[in-house]
Scaffold this motif. Structure first.
Motif, PDB file in Angstrom:
ATOM      1  N   ILE A 146       6.006 -33.846 -62.684  1.00 45.33           N
ATOM      2  CA  ILE A 146       7.412 -34.245 -62.700  1.00 45.33           C
ATOM      3  C   ILE A 146       7.522 -35.693 -63.146  1.00 45.33           C
ATOM      4  O   ILE A 146       7.058 -36.596 -62.461  1.00 45.33           O
ATOM      5  N   GLN A 147       8.126 -35.914 -64.304  1.00 45.77           N
ATOM      6  CA  GLN A 147       8.279 -37.261 -64.830  1.00 45.77           C
ATOM      7  C   GLN A 147       9.648 -37.820 -64.468  1.00 45.77           C
ATOM      8  O   GLN A 147      10.651 -37.111 -64.525  1.00 45.77           O
ATOM      9  N   GLN A 148       9.674 -39.097 -64.109  1.00 44.51           N
ATOM     10  CA  GLN A 148      10.949 -39.739 -63.842  1.00 44.51           C
ATOM     11  C   GLN A 148      11.624 -40.175 -65.130  1.00 44.51           C
ATOM     12  O   GLN A 148      12.764 -40.620 -65.125  1.00 44.51           O
ATOM     13  N   ARG A 149      10.939 -40.070 -66.215  1.00 40.02           N
ATOM     14  CA  ARG A 149      11.568 -40.320 -67.506  1.00 40.02           C
ATOM     15  C   ARG A 149      10.994 -39.331 -68.513  1.00 40.02           C
ATOM     16  O   ARG A 149       9.822 -38.962 -68.449  1.00 40.02           O
ATOM     17  N   ALA A 150      11.819 -38.889 -69.428  1.00 45.37           N
ATOM     18  CA  ALA A 150      11.397 -37.910 -70.421  1.00 45.37           C
ATOM     19  C   ALA A 150      10.726 -38.613 -71.588  1.00 45.37           C
ATOM     20  O   ALA A 150      11.055 -39.746 -71.934  1.00 45.37           O
ATOM     21  N   LEU A 151       9.761 -37.947 -72.179  1.00 49.59           N
ATOM     22  CA  LEU A 151       9.085 -38.448 -73.377  1.00 49.59           C
ATOM     23  C   LEU A 151       9.204 -37.380 -74.451  1.00 49.59           C
ATOM     24  O   LEU A 151       8.742 -36.262 -74.272  1.00 49.59           O
ATOM     25  N   ARG A 152       9.826 -37.732 -75.552  1.00 53.38           N
ATOM     26  CA  ARG A 152      10.007 -36.766 -76.637  1.00 53.38           C
ATOM     27  C   ARG A 152       9.250 -37.261 -77.856  1.00 53.38           C
ATOM     28  O   ARG A 152       9.637 -38.235 -78.492  1.00 53.38           O
ATOM     29  N   THR A 153       8.157 -36.607 -78.153  1.00 53.23           N
ATOM     30  CA  THR A 153       7.352 -36.980 -79.302  1.00 53.23           C
ATOM     31  C   THR A 153       6.541 -35.775 -79.751  1.00 53.23           C
ATOM     32  O   THR A 153       6.185 -34.924 -78.943  1.00 53.23           O
ATOM     33  N   ASN A 154       6.270 -35.694 -81.024  1.00 54.81           N
ATOM     34  CA  ASN A 154       5.338 -34.681 -81.520  1.00 54.81           C
ATOM     35  C   ASN A 154       4.068 -35.349 -82.033  1.00 54.81           C
ATOM     36  O   ASN A 154       3.288 -34.747 -82.766  1.00 54.81           O
ATOM     37  N   ASP A 155       3.860 -36.612 -81.623  1.00 56.66           N
ATOM     38  CA  ASP A 155       2.680 -37.379 -82.002  1.00 56.66           C
ATOM     39  C   ASP A 155       1.728 -37.413 -80.811  1.00 56.66           C
ATOM     40  O   ASP A 155       1.987 -38.079 -79.811  1.00 56.66           O
TER      41      ASP A 155
END
Length: 281
Positions: free
Chosen positions: A168-177
């Motif tokens: 469970i992350q407190q912040r989202a990370l959006r990457t395809n790298d």
């Protein structure tokens, strides 16, 4: 208009996850089931698309800009086989095995000092079987408790097949790298993001504090929490039972001195039916 609606939806999901995280520690109740936070991309389908664009076949090795590194194997454009990443000091960050991009077996995460902070157990074959059953959505013919929950809860139940319910992350990370992902993990392992979107828990699950004390411990069965679990919070230690991912029967709170201080009673639907405070001597 569609873009604005999508942005509003994304913001709402992130806020909901952050609020739930803080609420877990502030309340005197056992921790709630994980709130799904999308790690990579939002999708209108039940299951997310694979997050990375990788070479079709062969070994994968790389050193990131901050000195972290990773290695793995790819097959048909997905991680397949052993995976591991490391901090710049050479200490392992995470390690596990994947089958066509889905984790299988034990998955471990360490901090930079070498302390194990998370252990998960996954089953890639079960994931595919449950996924097919959920997508088929037959009105009567189904085998898994998670499918039954999907029939009642809809998309809310699909979170148990996604990485956001595992870490469970407190912040989202959006990457395809994938290099950016590893670099971010090595800089902030407390908000760890795995290299997969989809997963199914089946077996031992544990979280640890940095001092090595177990924070959460219990077993999953076919994607849902099952049997006796222990959760340690600022209030002390909660001990109780899950069935099909839902708290039921008695949940007991032991204070920091190890004395039983509270019992909460739950019915088969996971609803609280009563409380009993214990006298402390």
């Amino acid at each position: 208009m569609k873009k604005n609606l999508l942005l509003f939806f994304m913001t709402g999901v992130i806020f909901q996850g952050v609020f739930a995280q803080h609420h877990l520690h502030a309340s005197g109740n056992p921790p709630k089931l994980p709130v799904e936070i999308s790690v990579f991309t939002f999708s209108h389908s039940l299951f997310k698309s694979y997050p990375f664009s990788l070479g079709n076949e062969g070994a994968l090795q790389f050193v990131t800009g901050n000195g972290a590194s990773f290695s793995g194997e790819t097959k048909k454009g997905k991680l397949h086989g052993g995976w591991q990443s490391s901090y710049a000091n050479g200490q392992l960050l995470d390690q596990g095995n994947l089958v066509k991009g889905v984790p299988d077996g034990e998955w471990k995460v360490w901090n930079a000092a070498g302390q194990l902070i998370a252990l998960r157990t996954y089953n890639a074959d079960l994931f595919q079987r449950v996924k097919r059953e959920v997508e088929l959505n037959h009105p009567k013919n189904y085998s898994y408790a998670l499918t039954a929950r999907y029939k009642k809860e809809g998309r809310d139940a699909v979170k148990f097949l996604q990485a956001g319910s595992s870490f469970i992350q407190q912040r989202a990370l959006r990457t395809n790298d994938i290099a950016e992902l590893v670099e971010t993990n090595s800089s902030d392992p407390a908000h760890y993001h795995p290299v997969f979107n989809d997963c199914l828990h089946h077996g031992l699950y544990m979280n640890y504090f940095d001092n090595g004390i177990v924070k959460d411990s219990g077993y999953y069965k076919e994607g849902l929490r099952d049997g006796l679990w222990i959760h340690r919070t600022a209030d002390g230690m909660w001990k109780g039972t899950y069935k099909n991912g839902i708290r039921y029967n008695e949940w007991k709170l032991y204070n920091t001195a190890g004395k039983l201080s509270l019992i909460i009673f739950y019915n088969k639907q996971g609803k609280e039916t009563g409380r009993k405070k214990m006298g402390l001597s």
